[in-house]
Design a protein around this motif. Structure first.
Motif, PDB file in Angstrom:
ATOM      1  N   GLN A  27       0.844  -1.191   0.000  1.00 34.30           N
ATOM      2  CA  GLN A  27       0.000   0.000   0.000  1.00 34.30           C
ATOM      3  C   GLN A  27       0.880   1.241   0.000  1.00 34.30           C
ATOM      4  O   GLN A  27       1.834   1.319   0.756  1.00 34.30           O
ATOM      5  CB  GLN A  27      -0.912   0.016   1.230  1.00 34.30           C
ATOM      6  CG  GLN A  27      -1.826   1.210   1.307  1.00 34.30           C
ATOM      7  CD  GLN A  27      -2.843   1.245   0.172  1.00 34.30           C
ATOM      8  OE1 GLN A  27      -3.585   0.309  -0.020  1.00 34.30           O
ATOM      9  NE2 GLN A  27      -2.852   2.314  -0.586  1.00 34.30           N
ATOM     10  N   TRP A  74       1.065   5.480   0.427  1.00 37.29           N
ATOM     11  CA  TRP A  74       0.365   6.487   1.225  1.00 37.29           C
ATOM     12  C   TRP A  74       0.705   7.888   0.737  1.00 37.29           C
ATOM     13  O   TRP A  74       1.833   8.166   0.335  1.00 37.29           O
ATOM     14  CB  TRP A  74       0.736   6.349   2.697  1.00 37.29           C
ATOM     15  CG  TRP A  74       0.401   5.000   3.229  1.00 37.29           C
ATOM     16  CD1 TRP A  74       1.223   3.904   3.289  1.00 37.29           C
ATOM     17  CD2 TRP A  74      -0.864   4.568   3.725  1.00 37.29           C
ATOM     18  NE1 TRP A  74       0.549   2.823   3.798  1.00 37.29           N
ATOM     19  CE2 TRP A  74      -0.734   3.209   4.091  1.00 37.29           C
ATOM     20  CE3 TRP A  74      -2.091   5.194   3.916  1.00 37.29           C
ATOM     21  CZ2 TRP A  74      -1.789   2.470   4.625  1.00 37.29           C
ATOM     22  CZ3 TRP A  74      -3.133   4.459   4.454  1.00 37.29           C
ATOM     23  CH2 TRP A  74      -2.982   3.118   4.799  1.00 37.29           C
ATOM     24  N   ARG A  85      -4.685   7.012   1.835  1.00 39.48           N
ATOM     25  CA  ARG A  85      -4.238   5.901   0.991  1.00 39.48           C
ATOM     26  C   ARG A  85      -4.068   6.363  -0.448  1.00 39.48           C
ATOM     27  O   ARG A  85      -4.838   7.155  -0.955  1.00 39.48           O
ATOM     28  CB  ARG A  85      -5.252   4.776   1.041  1.00 39.48           C
ATOM     29  CG  ARG A  85      -5.302   4.104   2.397  1.00 39.48           C
ATOM     30  CD  ARG A  85      -6.406   3.120   2.473  1.00 39.48           C
ATOM     31  NE  ARG A  85      -6.071   1.956   1.674  1.00 39.48           N
ATOM     32  CZ  ARG A  85      -6.746   0.832   1.702  1.00 39.48           C
ATOM     33  NH1 ARG A  85      -7.815   0.712   2.448  1.00 39.48           N
ATOM     34  NH2 ARG A  85      -6.382  -0.186   0.948  1.00 39.48           N
TER      35      ARG A  85
END
Length: 81
Positions: A63, A65, A71
């Motif tokens: 993921q 950021w 996100r």
């Protein structure tokens, strides 16, 4: 042998080979790219879930950021074949 000769020889489902070639074409020199799953599905004319299964076969994902803590897109790194 061609550019994708290693993927042709792998024992992977055809969906994984198709997504691999798509992603390999879009990777930077470090083997990283970050297209959305929906984009991959649309451009390859596959179902979203099919792309998700292929990604699980082929990639590590992380993921990403934003600086504000929100996100961002996922970062995909192709596994070495």
């Amino acid at each position: 042998m061609g550019y994708f000769s290693t993927i042709y020889a792998e024992d992977l489902p055809h969906r994984a080979k198709t997504v691999y070639m798509y992603l390999k074409d879009r990777c930077n020199k470090d083997g990283q790219c970050y297209p959305a799953i929906g984009t991959i599905a649309k451009e390859l004319q596959l179902y979203r879930r099919t792309v998700e299964r292929a990604i699980a076969d082929l990639l590590t994902k992380e993921q990403r950021w934003c600086e504000n803590g929100g996100r961002s897109s996922l970062l995909y790194t192709l596994k070495e074949m």
